[in-house]
Design an enzyme around this catalytic site. Structure first.
Site, PDB file in Angstrom:
ATOM      1  N   SER A 152     146.660 -21.174  39.382  1.00  0.00           N
ATOM      2  CA  SER A 152     146.642 -21.266  40.841  1.00  0.00           C
ATOM      3  C   SER A 152     146.023 -22.608  41.221  1.00  0.00           C
ATOM      4  CB  SER A 152     145.800 -20.127  41.428  1.00  0.00           C
ATOM      5  OG  SER A 152     145.456 -20.370  42.775  1.00  0.00           O
ATOM      6  N   TYR A 165     137.985 -14.952  41.569  1.00  0.00           N
ATOM      7  CA  TYR A 165     139.375 -15.392  41.448  1.00  0.00           C
ATOM      8  C   TYR A 165     139.424 -16.831  40.932  1.00  0.00           C
ATOM      9  CZ  TYR A 165     144.155 -16.587  42.885  1.00  0.00           C
ATOM     10  OH  TYR A 165     145.471 -17.006  42.908  1.00  0.00           O
TER      11      TYR A 165
END
Length: 313
Positions: A152, A165
């Site tokens: 990501s 995350y």
């Protein structure tokens, strides 16, 4: 190079790929782009309705029906069985795309062990399980082969509500950047893909939390607030475009695949912060020699040489 997957058929047609989390979102976009390039597919999924919709898309397009495997990517035994199932079905496996993940946010200073264990277990542990289960099968296969780990933009740009995350995506980045050097001597390509905002339902991840990790330290988010957050994803890139860019990056043997163009300013600012943090002072010759050996080892590894500990001193 083109973003039309069909133009890469000469390089990928008949190659067997396993994609995790492939019935929705980026995983589905990858599967669709791969199919349009003539690849044969094994796809992991969790939801039966999503699986049915994905199967219908392949049928409508006239593509070969994928091998669907229901899989929780944190299940190591299940992953090992999946790898063997793919080989039993197709004879070989050439491409692994570790894509499945959860997108869950909350203040890191209030997080519980369950918060850490769940998010890290899926986003990082799932990648580890894919690598351990599939790499022996990929090494035993022939021809063009590749591993893609989908991380990501959070692997470069942390945020105040995304501590765990971000940690999981930083971990995938570090693992992939190192793995690339290990796979080069085997003739296996390896790419890190870091997408940004994409038109997916990733914002619903918090609603899919397993009961075994239900002791969360994050405050409850009202349903309306979560749905409002989800509207941001409607502005995201089409998942098929992300998949096509991953295919193009694989074809070019790109170690890093960045799909979104809007983060140039962020990268420039981060680079300047890092440069500014370096001390302005002389480096002792001994330390400098070790760093020169490290740089040479990285170049040699990228060229396909096996690097031992002896090469670093």
């Amino acid at each position: 190079m083109s973003l039309n997957p069909a133009e890469y058929r000469d390089q990928w047609e008949g190659r067997v790929a396993f994609v995790t989390g492939a019935a929705t979102g980026i995983g589905l976009g990858v599967a669709q782009a791969f199919a349009d390039a003539g690849m044969r597919l094994a796809l992991s999924y969790r939801n039966e309705d999503d699986r049915a919709a994905t199967e219908a898309w392949f049928a409508d397009k006239g593509h070969e029906k994928p091998l669907f495997i229901k899989l929780d990517v944190t299940d190591r035994d299940g992953f090992a069985k999946a790898a063997q199932q793919v080989v039993n079905h197709f004879g070989e496996v050439h491409v692994l795309v570790n894509n499945a993940g959860v997108s869950v946010f909350g203040p890191t200073d209030e997080a519980s062990y369950d918060d850490f264990d769940w998010i890290m277990g899926v986003n990082f542990g799932g990648v580890v399980n894919g690598i351990v289960s599939f790499l022996p099968k990929i090494k035993a296969s022939e021809g063009r082969r590749h591993v893609v780990n989908v991380s990501s933009m959070a692997a470069f740009l942390p945020g105040p509500q995304a501590g765990i995350y971000t940690a999981s995506k930083f971990a995938v980045r570090g693992l992939t950047d190192s793995l690339r050097y290990n796979l080069a001597p085997h003739g296996i390509g390896c790419s890190l893909c870091c997408p940004a905002l994409t038109r997916t339902n990733a914002w619903k991840s918090a609603q899919k939390r397993p009961d075994s990790f239900d002791e969360s330290g994050f405050p409850d988010v009202p349903e309306g607030a979560l749905e409002q957050f989800g509207t941001a994803f409607e502005e995201g890139m089409d998942p098929y475009e992300v998949g096509a860019k991953i295919l193009r990056g694989m074809t070019q043997q790109d170690g890093l695949i960045l799909t979104h163009p809007e983060h140039g300013l962020d990268f420039a600012e981060e680079y300047m912060k890092q440069v500014a943090a370096l001390p302005v002072e002389a480096c002792p010759p001994g330390r400098m020699k070790i760093e020169e050996l490290r740089r040479k080892a990285m170049r040699d590894a990228e060229a396909g040489l096996v690097i031992d500990l002896d090469d670093l001193t």
